[in-house]
Design an enzyme around this catalytic site. Structure first.
Site, PDB file in Angstrom:
ATOM      1  N   PHE A 129       0.871  -1.180   0.000  1.00  0.00           N
ATOM      2  CA  PHE A 129       0.000   0.000   0.000  1.00  0.00           C
ATOM      3  C   PHE A 129       0.909   1.232   0.000  1.00  0.00           C
ATOM      4  O   PHE A 129       1.829   1.313   0.813  1.00  0.00           O
ATOM      5  CB  PHE A 129      -0.872  -0.053   1.258  1.00  0.00           C
ATOM      6  CG  PHE A 129      -2.107   0.787   1.179  1.00  0.00           C
ATOM      7  CD1 PHE A 129      -3.241   0.313   0.547  1.00  0.00           C
ATOM      8  CD2 PHE A 129      -2.140   2.052   1.758  1.00  0.00           C
ATOM      9  CE1 PHE A 129      -4.398   1.081   0.488  1.00  0.00           C
ATOM     10  CE2 PHE A 129      -3.291   2.826   1.701  1.00  0.00           C
ATOM     11  CZ  PHE A 129      -4.419   2.335   1.067  1.00  0.00           C
ATOM     12  N   ASP A 208       1.595  -5.434   7.556  1.00  0.00           N
ATOM     13  CA  ASP A 208       0.418  -4.573   7.507  1.00  0.00           C
ATOM     14  C   ASP A 208      -0.777  -5.492   7.254  1.00  0.00           C
ATOM     15  O   ASP A 208      -0.883  -6.125   6.199  1.00  0.00           O
ATOM     16  CB  ASP A 208       0.572  -3.532   6.393  1.00  0.00           C
ATOM     17  CG  ASP A 208      -0.561  -2.514   6.403  1.00  0.00           C
ATOM     18  OD1 ASP A 208      -1.663  -2.858   6.871  1.00  0.00           O
ATOM     19  OD2 ASP A 208      -0.345  -1.384   5.917  1.00  0.00           O
ATOM     20  N   TYR A 233     -11.371  -0.093   9.886  1.00  0.00           N
ATOM     21  CA  TYR A 233     -12.582   0.319   9.158  1.00  0.00           C
ATOM     22  C   TYR A 233     -12.894  -0.557   7.958  1.00  0.00           C
ATOM     23  O   TYR A 233     -13.851  -0.313   7.250  1.00  0.00           O
ATOM     24  CB  TYR A 233     -12.501   1.797   8.750  1.00  0.00           C
ATOM     25  CG  TYR A 233     -11.205   2.198   8.082  1.00  0.00           C
ATOM     26  CD1 TYR A 233     -10.988   1.927   6.736  1.00  0.00           C
ATOM     27  CD2 TYR A 233     -10.204   2.836   8.796  1.00  0.00           C
ATOM     28  CE1 TYR A 233      -9.798   2.290   6.124  1.00  0.00           C
ATOM     29  CE2 TYR A 233      -9.014   3.202   8.190  1.00  0.00           C
ATOM     30  CZ  TYR A 233      -8.816   2.927   6.854  1.00  0.00           C
ATOM     31  OH  TYR A 233      -7.633   3.276   6.266  1.00  0.00           O
ATOM     32  N   LYS A 234     -12.059  -1.565   7.682  1.00  0.00           N
ATOM     33  CA  LYS A 234     -12.325  -2.460   6.553  1.00  0.00           C
ATOM     34  C   LYS A 234     -13.130  -3.658   7.059  1.00  0.00           C
ATOM     35  O   LYS A 234     -14.277  -3.517   7.433  1.00  0.00           O
ATOM     36  CB  LYS A 234     -11.011  -2.820   5.868  1.00  0.00           C
ATOM     37  CG  LYS A 234     -10.408  -1.587   5.176  1.00  0.00           C
ATOM     38  CD  LYS A 234      -9.009  -1.760   4.670  1.00  0.00           C
ATOM     39  CE  LYS A 234      -8.525  -0.434   4.082  1.00  0.00           C
ATOM     40  NZ  LYS A 234      -7.092  -0.394   3.858  1.00  0.00           N
ATOM     41  N   ARG A 386     -12.327  -4.071  -8.143  1.00  0.00           N
ATOM     42  CA  ARG A 386     -12.171  -4.931  -6.953  1.00  0.00           C
ATOM     43  C   ARG A 386     -13.533  -5.243  -6.350  1.00  0.00           C
ATOM     44  O   ARG A 386     -14.326  -4.341  -6.064  1.00  0.00           O
ATOM     45  CB  ARG A 386     -11.325  -4.236  -5.875  1.00  0.00           C
ATOM     46  CG  ARG A 386      -9.906  -3.959  -6.249  1.00  0.00           C
ATOM     47  CD  ARG A 386      -9.120  -3.551  -5.009  1.00  0.00           C
ATOM     48  NE  ARG A 386      -9.784  -2.527  -4.208  1.00  0.00           N
ATOM     49  CZ  ARG A 386      -9.361  -2.121  -3.023  1.00  0.00           C
ATOM     50  NH1 ARG A 386      -8.295  -2.691  -2.462  1.00  0.00           N
ATOM     51  NH2 ARG A 386      -9.999  -1.173  -2.360  1.00  0.00           N
TER      52      ARG A 386
HETATM   53  C1  LIG Z   1      -6.327   0.717   4.177  1.00  0.00           C
HETATM   54  C2  LIG Z   1      -4.896   0.506   4.335  1.00  0.00           C
HETATM   55  C3  LIG Z   1      -4.100   1.432   5.011  1.00  0.00           C
HETATM   56  C4  LIG Z   1      -4.689   2.717   5.517  1.00  0.00           C
HETATM   57  O1  LIG Z   1      -3.856   3.459   6.321  1.00  0.00           O
HETATM   58  P1  LIG Z   1      -4.444   4.635   7.237  1.00  0.00           P
HETATM   59  O2  LIG Z   1      -3.250   5.320   7.727  1.00  0.00           O
HETATM   60  O3  LIG Z   1      -5.242   3.994   8.334  1.00  0.00           O
HETATM   61  O4  LIG Z   1      -5.286   5.506   6.369  1.00  0.00           O
HETATM   62  C5  LIG Z   1      -2.759   1.143   5.176  1.00  0.00           C
HETATM   63  N1  LIG Z   1      -2.234   0.000   4.689  1.00  0.00           N
HETATM   64  C6  LIG Z   1      -2.974  -0.914   4.023  1.00  0.00           C
HETATM   65  C7  LIG Z   1      -2.357  -2.169   3.534  1.00  0.00           C
HETATM   66  C8  LIG Z   1      -4.321  -0.681   3.811  1.00  0.00           C
HETATM   67  O5  LIG Z   1      -5.053  -1.578   3.154  1.00  0.00           O
END
Ligand SMILES: *Cc1c(COP(=O)(O)O)cnc(C)c1O
Length: 426
Positions: A129, A208, A233-234, A386
């Site tokens: 990410f 992560d 939040y996912k 997706r």
């Molecule tokens: C959604 C997501 C994030 C989001 O990071 P925030 O700092 O909470 O906005 C980070 N890493 C991954 C792999 C994600 O899927």
């Protein structure tokens, strides 16, 4: 006669026999004509959360005011951390809820680099990410540009080349940062194998888990994981911007420190001592006052996942993704290609489908004509649609309907009614 596995009746039968079907009713469903396949980006709203937020505002903030800190709020980061530990195979006291994923990644990656001042390599992969890579690039700058960041490659644009990853992890590697499930292709690492790879060279690995927790089995202790972060939040259904979590293996907790020495991570914040002493254990990774309304809103979603059991959820996720992928085969003649790993054990809980008109097809799914279901997936550059599968509320019938709509949109060229211009959030 063998049932026709591509029929609607077959999908309905699968829903009837689904052990987890009772959980769907526990979410706010709103318009029943909406098929929501983006729970891997923002989970649906649990009905209990709606009620809890009202109660928190009225009773706790409204009536009990500051007394609520002792009664309900102060220990929440630890209590929720322990519940997430149960979901991810960690021990109590190894996870705490705070800040966002990016900030938590900064704290733990900083700590890991500081612990190993002589090593100057950081390894990640091309599917990570972007925020993770941005944070690492910033850290390299903060540490005086002594480190190099190298990325394991992909040869098929769907899976990571594990031989290349292994080669890139050398004795000079301080830290490896990987997403357990890749946000684009849904590629899922074998955590045990990669942790071993890292430890053999003496490196620390930071996972992560944002696209993994709540959808696939995560076994932090059994796979000997060092460090991890993730959002809520996912698949945890915590709500927009709900705080994230971080994990530090017990024996590492005393060896590393939080680079942001805020008062919530202090040994006794309410002594207001002028000199910082870190709290014991995981609590020292807190920084400042948490966003209480968002923090409390996480709990009902986690409770539901615990009640359903992560094993059952992960099994249903594999059944549903495999079912969806089997139906997708009928779309191959219309220009769709697989954006997902072929082996079920290498997949997370969303399915990426590639099409040169992916963006406009996504717009058409979300903005249908009257009396056609509104289907909400999301789009990731350059051509990935997706489809997030969230076993607590996604039905087989919804997946079946999605295939019919995709076929209709490409056969009638309905997507041509939509502009190529991208919205700010896709
Ligand atoms: C959604 C997501 C994030 C989001 O990071 P925030 O700092 O909470 O906005 C980070 N890493 C991954 C792999 C994600 O899927």
């Amino acid at each position: 006669m063998k049932p026709d596995e591509t029929s609607k009746a077959f999908a309905q039968k699968l829903d009837e026999n689904d052990e987890l079907k009772k959980f769907r009713r526990l979410f706010f469903l709103g318009d029943e004509n909406t098929i929501y396949l983006d729970g891997n980006s923002l989970g649906r709203l649990p009905l209990k959360t709606k009620q809890l937020i009202t109660e928190t505002v009225n009773d706790q903030w409204g009536n009990q005011l500051i007394e609520s800190w002792n009664r309900n709020w102060y220990n929440k980061p630890v209590e929720l951390g322990d519940k997430i530990a149960e979901l991810t195979g960690a021990a109590p006291g190894e996870i705490i809820v705070c800040d966002n994923t990016s900030a938590n990644l900064y704290k733990l990656a900083h700590a890991a680099l500081k612990l190993q001042p002589k090593k100057n390599r950081i390894v990640s992969d091309v599917f990570n990410f972007p925020t993770d890579l941005y944070i690492l690039q910033g850290l390299i700058n903060d540490f005086g540009n002594r480190h190099e960041l190298v990325l394991a490659r992909s040869t098929d644009n769907i899976t990571i080349d594990l031989a290349d990853l292994q080669e890139k992890i050398d004795e000079n590697t301080a830290l490896i940062v990987l997403s357990l499930v890749a946000f684009k292709s849904s590629f899922l690492y074998n955590a045990l194998g990669v942790n071993r790879m890292a430890h053999k060279k003496g490196a620390l690995l930071l996972w992560d888990l944002s696209h993994a927790t709540g959808a696939v089995e995560v076994e932090l202790n059994k796979t000997d994981a060092d460090l991890a972060v993730g959002c809520t939040y996912k698949y945890l259904n915590g709500g927009p911007g709900s705080p994230a979590y971080l994990y530090v293996r017990k024996d590492l907790q005393e060896k590393i420190s939080n680079p942001i020495q805020g008062w919530f991570g202090e040994h006794n914040p309410f002594l207001f001592d002028l000199n910082y002493r870190p709290a014991n254990g995981i609590k020292k990774f807190l920084t400042g006052t948490p966003p209480i309304l968002s923090l409390l809103a996480i709990e009902p979603g986690i409770d539901m996942l615990l009640q359903a059991g992560i094993q059952k959820i992960a099994e249903k996720s594999r059944r549903q993704t495999s079912y969806f992928i089997s139906l997708l085969q009928s779309l191959v003649p219309f220009g769709f290609t697989a954006g997902y790993p072929q082996e079920p054990e290498s997949r997370g809980s969303h399915v990426s489908l590639k099409h040169p008109e992916g963006y406009r097809i996504t717009r058409a799914l979300i903005n249908p004509g009257k009396s056609t279901p509104r289907i909400i997936p999301d789009f990731r550059e350059p051509d990935n649609i997706r489809f997030g599968i969230t076993p607590l509320y996604t039905t087989y019938t919804e997946l079946w309907q999605t295939i019919q709509r995709l076929r209709e949109i490409v056969v009638t060229r309905e997507y041509e009614n939509f502009s190529q211009d991208k919205n700010a959030v896709t």
